[in-house]
Design an enzyme around this catalytic site. Structure first.
Site, PDB file in Angstrom:
ATOM      1  N   TRP A 165      11.078 -15.906  38.936  1.00 15.30           N
ATOM      2  CA  TRP A 165      10.466 -16.563  39.964  1.00 15.30           C
ATOM      3  C   TRP A 165      10.486 -15.798  41.428  1.00 15.30           C
ATOM      4  CZ3 TRP A 165      14.144 -17.562  43.489  1.00 15.30           C
ATOM      5  CH2 TRP A 165      15.597 -17.685  42.806  1.00 15.30           C
ATOM      6  N   LYS A 189       4.709 -13.825  30.156  1.00 14.76           N
ATOM      7  CA  LYS A 189       5.419 -15.158  30.508  1.00 14.76           C
ATOM      8  C   LYS A 189       5.811 -15.015  31.870  1.00 14.76           C
ATOM      9  CE  LYS A 189       8.621 -17.665  30.172  1.00 14.76           C
ATOM     10  NZ  LYS A 189       8.451 -18.487  31.438  1.00 14.76           N
ATOM     11  N   PRO A 190       5.308 -15.502  32.833  1.00 15.20           N
ATOM     12  CA  PRO A 190       5.950 -15.602  34.101  1.00 15.20           C
ATOM     13  C   PRO A 190       6.769 -16.864  34.274  1.00 15.20           C
ATOM     14  CG  PRO A 190       3.614 -16.675  34.390  1.00 15.20           C
ATOM     15  CD  PRO A 190       3.779 -15.963  32.968  1.00 15.20           C
ATOM     16  N   GLU A 264      16.382  -6.150  33.004  1.00 16.16           N
ATOM     17  CA  GLU A 264      16.788  -5.914  34.589  1.00 16.16           C
ATOM     18  C   GLU A 264      17.610  -7.225  34.998  1.00 16.16           C
ATOM     19  OE1 GLU A 264      17.556  -6.630  38.114  1.00 16.16           O
ATOM     20  OE2 GLU A 264      15.321  -6.743  38.321  1.00 16.16           O
ATOM     21  N   CYS A 298      18.147  -9.865  43.259  1.00 18.03           N
ATOM     22  CA  CYS A 298      19.212  -9.265  42.606  1.00 18.03           C
ATOM     23  C   CYS A 298      20.113  -8.134  43.217  1.00 18.03           C
ATOM     24  CB  CYS A 298      18.794  -8.672  41.047  1.00 18.03           C
ATOM     25  SG  CYS A 298      17.457  -7.729  41.024  1.00 18.03           S
ATOM     26  N   GLU A 395      27.494 -14.169  41.244  1.00 23.45           N
ATOM     27  CA  GLU A 395      25.937 -13.805  42.125  1.00 23.45           C
ATOM     28  C   GLU A 395      25.731 -15.132  42.622  1.00 23.45           C
ATOM     29  OE1 GLU A 395      22.045 -11.196  41.861  1.00 23.45           O
ATOM     30  OE2 GLU A 395      22.643 -12.422  39.993  1.00 23.45           O
TER      31      GLU A 395
END
Length: 501
Positions: A165, A189-190, A264, A298, A395
């Site tokens: 997203w 698939k988003p 990723e 990221c 993170e």
């Protein structure tokens, strides 16, 4: 049912579409049972669209469509595929403003960043249009005179792509462009939070001439769709961008079909500032690297490590700059930092700050929810953080900067590498020898040396350790979608032919 191609020429494009259909086998269709789910604007909480709540059956239909389209698509010439990708890139740039406004509404980032992302998305289509024509095999010296060894590079087949997203436009083309250029077909698939950009980009792809079944975009139940892509023997590669936790799950689910993986995953980027660094450049890069996209990428810096000699001045100047950042809705003029994507993101940022403060860190600026309310969080700088704090171990994925100090180069490298992630890192020094030593010693896949910017379509993007497998972008990126076939040819000459030659 509406199609996302309608009214695309008007400035109100992103306002006027209902998005109640997905692209499967060249047709715009809803979920088999008619169910939908809402897409909301993270800045306001307003419902801006409804999209199909698809699941296993629709995913299987999309896979069959991609499988049927693979043969005809792979046999097209690379030049033909390149022409389609080039037209697709032109469509994105022609509709850049409409796409950017749509992206800002569903994701929240400032409009200037959204415009930049659309250009970035188009760059992958342009780059791989050319790169697809450069895929070639090789001839290897054979062990006998009458033999030849040939190596072919061939498309791997149907590819499943799951996009995140935080970059809902660029990640679509970063995966689809090399896949299609290589001759593969795609089921994509988003993310549930941001499906509209993917649907709009797919509509422009159809307009550019992408054939039915070559690109399929489905929205809906993430676990069911993901599991179906993993279980299907027809899907030969799964490309995923997202959290390390979900990446591990997908890798396990792909094991029974032994499909190729391109992952990723998350990062925990260190930003090292040595005593000989250009302090002005380091502070500028720190703001860029931490707060672009509201800290939700990221490769955003998660841990600032600054030499003791520069630590007081760096933290003071950095906090001063951060305190001047403007927070607000992405479509408002002059906004630097938009909302976080959802309440979970907001809660995580707040928890990291609270944990650090409880263990002795000092808040120099920000530190809590923003007065805008909703999912807005104040741009924050923490001083005096230590390795055991959550903000250093996890993170954050939000506008929270944690600044620690170090004394020696060895200590800095050890602190930087004290992470299970290894995606990106940043180094600021004017000492060439140190630059080489530290860059080579960092356990990451990408390093920004005296710059806070990394992402470009011509460079291989990816990490080491638990930050993933494979690379996206550059000529290395198309290799993920190709298989090698070794061809040993015998009987090319005979004794009689050799005697008369």
């Amino acid at each position: 049912m509406s199609t996302p191609t309608s009214d695309m020429s008007t400035p109100e494009y992103e306002e006027s579409l209902l998005y109640d259909t997905c692209l499967v086998d060249g047709e715009w269709r809803g979920a088999d049972d008619g169910r939908t789910f809402a897409v909301t604007d993270p800045a306001t909480g307003e419902v801006i669209a409804s999209v199909p709540l698809m699941s296993t059956a629709e995913t299987e239909t999309a896979i069959r469509a991609a499988e049927a389209a693979f043969g005809p698509w792979r046999t097209r010439t690379a030049k033909d595929r390149a022409a389609i990708l080039s037209r697709w890139a032109a469509q994105l740039l022609e509709h850049r403003e409409q796409l950017a406004r749509l992206l800002t509404r569903e994701q929240g980032k400032p409009l200037a960043e959204a415009r930049g992302e659309i250009a970035y998305a188009a760059s992958f289509l342009t780059f791989y249009a050319a790169e697809g024509e450069r895929v070639r095999g090789e001839v290897i010296p054979a062990p006998a005179q009458e033999s030849r060894i040939v190596v072919l590079r061939q498309p791997i087949g149907v590819v499943g792509c799951i996009t995140p997203w935080n970059l809902p436009a660029a990640m679509v083309t970063r995966k689809a462009a090399p896949a299609l250029a290589a001759g593969c077909t795609v089921v994509m698939k988003p993310a549930e939070q941001t499906p509209l950009s993917a649907l709009a980009i797919a509509a422009l792809g159809r307009r550019a001439g992408v054939p039915p079944g070559v690109l399929n975009v489905i929205t809906g139940d993430a676990p069911s769709i993901g599991r179906t892509l993993c279980d299907s023997p027809a899907v030969r590669l799964l490309s995923f961008t997202g959290s390390t936790e979900v990446g591990r799950l997908l890798a396990a689910q792909c094991a029974p079909t032994v499909k190729k993986l391109s992952l990723e995953l998350g990062g925990n980027a260190p930003f090292l500032v040595f005593p000989d660094a250009d302090l002005d450049a380091a502070v500028d890069a720190a703001v860029l690297s931490k707060f672009r996209h509201s800290g939700q990428t990221c490769v955003c810096t998660n841990r600032f490590l600054v030499h003791d000699d520069l630590y007081p001045e760096f933290t003071e100047r950095f906090a001063d700059r951060v305190g001047k950042l403007t927070v607000g809705r992405g479509d408002q003029q002059g906004v630097d930092v938009g909302p976080l994507i959802d309440q979970d993101g907001l809660a995580k940022a707040a928890a990291h700050v609270a944990d650090a403060v409880a263990q002795g860190a000092e808040v120099l600026v920000g530190g809590g929810r923003h007065r805008e309310g909703g999912t807005f969080f104040e741009p924050t700088v923490l001083r005096g953080v230590t390795p055991g704090m959550r903000v250093m171990r996890e993170e954050t994925f939000g506008p929270v900067a944690a600044v620690a100090s170090f004394r020696t180069e060895r200590e800095a490298v050890d602190l930087a590498n004290d992470s299970r992630s290894g995606l990106a890192g940043y180094v600021f020094t004017r000492d060439l020898a140190r630059a080489w030593r530290v860059t080579e010693a960092l356990e990451v896949g990408m390093v920004g040396l005296n710059t806070g910017f990394l992402s470009v379509e011509t460079a291989p993007f990816g990490g080491v350790k638990e930050s993933g497998l494979g690379r996206e972008g550059s000529h290395h990126g198309i290799e993920e979608f190709l298989e090698l076939k070794f061809w040993h040819i015998g009987g090319l000459s005979s004794p009689d032919a050799a005697a008369t030659s």
